[in-house]
Design a protein around this motif. Structure first.
Motif, PDB file in Angstrom:
ATOM      1  N   LEU A  25       0.833  -1.198   0.000  1.00  0.00           N
ATOM      2  CA  LEU A  25       0.000   0.000   0.000  1.00  0.00           C
ATOM      3  C   LEU A  25       0.873   1.255   0.000  1.00  0.00           C
ATOM      4  O   LEU A  25       0.646   2.191  -0.775  1.00  0.00           O
ATOM      5  CB  LEU A  25      -0.931  -0.014   1.218  1.00  0.00           C
ATOM      6  CG  LEU A  25      -1.924   1.118   1.347  1.00  0.00           C
ATOM      7  CD1 LEU A  25      -3.188   0.617   2.009  1.00  0.00           C
ATOM      8  CD2 LEU A  25      -1.372   2.296   2.103  1.00  0.00           C
ATOM      9  N   GLU A  58       1.165   4.044  -2.952  1.00  0.00           N
ATOM     10  CA  GLU A  58       0.855   5.439  -2.619  1.00  0.00           C
ATOM     11  C   GLU A  58       2.015   6.359  -2.978  1.00  0.00           C
ATOM     12  O   GLU A  58       1.820   7.421  -3.570  1.00  0.00           O
ATOM     13  CB  GLU A  58       0.496   5.572  -1.132  1.00  0.00           C
ATOM     14  CG  GLU A  58       0.257   6.990  -0.680  1.00  0.00           C
ATOM     15  CD  GLU A  58      -0.879   7.697  -1.403  1.00  0.00           C
ATOM     16  OE1 GLU A  58      -0.780   8.927  -1.554  1.00  0.00           O
ATOM     17  OE2 GLU A  58      -1.862   7.039  -1.814  1.00  0.00           O
ATOM     18  N   HIS A  65       0.307   7.744  -6.172  1.00  0.00           N
ATOM     19  CA  HIS A  65      -0.648   8.665  -5.538  1.00  0.00           C
ATOM     20  C   HIS A  65      -2.076   8.478  -6.045  1.00  0.00           C
ATOM     21  O   HIS A  65      -2.722   9.445  -6.463  1.00  0.00           O
ATOM     22  CB  HIS A  65      -0.229  10.131  -5.744  1.00  0.00           C
ATOM     23  CG  HIS A  65       1.165  10.423  -5.316  1.00  0.00           C
ATOM     24  ND1 HIS A  65       1.548  10.408  -3.992  1.00  0.00           N
ATOM     25  CD2 HIS A  65       2.280  10.726  -6.036  1.00  0.00           C
ATOM     26  CE1 HIS A  65       2.828  10.686  -3.916  1.00  0.00           C
ATOM     27  NE2 HIS A  65       3.311  10.881  -5.132  1.00  0.00           N
ATOM     28  N   LEU A  97      -8.341   7.707  -3.167  1.00  0.00           N
ATOM     29  CA  LEU A  97      -8.686   6.833  -2.049  1.00  0.00           C
ATOM     30  C   LEU A  97      -9.525   5.635  -2.499  1.00  0.00           C
ATOM     31  O   LEU A  97      -9.325   4.520  -2.033  1.00  0.00           O
ATOM     32  CB  LEU A  97      -9.434   7.641  -0.979  1.00  0.00           C
ATOM     33  CG  LEU A  97      -9.865   6.861   0.264  1.00  0.00           C
ATOM     34  CD1 LEU A  97      -8.654   6.237   0.957  1.00  0.00           C
ATOM     35  CD2 LEU A  97     -10.614   7.757   1.218  1.00  0.00           C
ATOM     36  N   HIS A  99      -7.416   2.799  -3.687  1.00  0.00           N
ATOM     37  CA  HIS A  99      -6.859   2.055  -2.557  1.00  0.00           C
ATOM     38  C   HIS A  99      -7.900   1.082  -1.984  1.00  0.00           C
ATOM     39  O   HIS A  99      -7.592  -0.074  -1.694  1.00  0.00           O
ATOM     40  CB  HIS A  99      -6.396   3.006  -1.447  1.00  0.00           C
ATOM     41  CG  HIS A  99      -5.065   3.629  -1.684  1.00  0.00           C
ATOM     42  ND1 HIS A  99      -3.911   2.904  -1.849  1.00  0.00           N
ATOM     43  CD2 HIS A  99      -4.695   4.934  -1.756  1.00  0.00           C
ATOM     44  CE1 HIS A  99      -2.895   3.715  -2.013  1.00  0.00           C
ATOM     45  NE2 HIS A  99      -3.344   4.967  -1.973  1.00  0.00           N
ATOM     46  N   TRP A 111      -6.952  -2.810  -1.752  1.00  0.00           N
ATOM     47  CA  TRP A 111      -6.430  -3.321  -0.479  1.00  0.00           C
ATOM     48  C   TRP A 111      -7.457  -4.018   0.390  1.00  0.00           C
ATOM     49  O   TRP A 111      -7.112  -4.962   1.108  1.00  0.00           O
ATOM     50  CB  TRP A 111      -5.723  -2.203   0.284  1.00  0.00           C
ATOM     51  CG  TRP A 111      -4.700  -1.546  -0.587  1.00  0.00           C
ATOM     52  CD1 TRP A 111      -4.696  -0.252  -1.013  1.00  0.00           C
ATOM     53  CD2 TRP A 111      -3.563  -2.167  -1.195  1.00  0.00           C
ATOM     54  NE1 TRP A 111      -3.627  -0.026  -1.845  1.00  0.00           N
ATOM     55  CE2 TRP A 111      -2.913  -1.186  -1.978  1.00  0.00           C
ATOM     56  CE3 TRP A 111      -3.032  -3.444  -1.183  1.00  0.00           C
ATOM     57  CZ2 TRP A 111      -1.763  -1.444  -2.715  1.00  0.00           C
ATOM     58  CZ3 TRP A 111      -1.888  -3.716  -1.909  1.00  0.00           C
ATOM     59  CH2 TRP A 111      -1.272  -2.716  -2.667  1.00  0.00           C
TER      60      TRP A 111
END
Length: 147
Positions: free
Chosen positions: A75, A79, A83, A86, A89, A93
């Protein structure tokens, strides 16, 4: 008092390896689990008593540690490099964490049971005071609850 017939040593590595494969720690052939996390009372191949295990909460804690050491660095790397938003992600994840946890739980539990078998913990030694010759399915009382 020592026994006149010492018990032969059991290989910790073999017990853990067989457990990771979700096989009987003794013979490596029979299935360790009757279902997802329900351990067979006896090995279907060699008859080894398996009900003595006390895996309890240890496998989930180990899985949390393993999954955390996989997911968190990945993660952070994603990131730092990309970048992403959200929501990206979240769709990567969360499912990865869930799937890894569900996949790893049975083999980790099996490895712990293999370890307990190898070092003769919790009644895996017939000469131990914790040894119980009666499997849970044959004990009196319909429901057994721990305090």
């Amino acid at each position: 008092m020592t026994s006149s017939h010492p018990t032969p040593p059991r290989s910790v590595g073999t017990g853990i390896a067989n457990g990771l494969r979700m096989r009987c720690p003794a013979c490596g052939e029979g299935k360790l689990f009757a279902s997802y996390l329900k351990v067979n009372e006896h090995c279907p191949s060699c008859g080894e008593e398996l009900w003595h295990h006390r895996a309890d909460d240890a496998p989930p804690y180990m899985v949390i540690t393993i999954v955390g050491h996989i997911v968190v660095p990945l993660l952070l790397a994603v990131e730092m490099a990309l970048h992403p938003d959200l929501w990206i992600h979240l769709i990567i994840w969360l499912p990865m964490t869930l799937i890894l946890s569900l996949v790893l739980l049975p083999p980790v539990k099996g490895a712990l049971i293999g370890y307990q078998w190898a070092i003769r913990m919790h009644g895996f030694d017939r000469g131990d005071s914790e040894y119980d010759p009666v499997p849970p399915s044959q004990r009196s009382g319909a429901v057994l609850l721990k305090p």
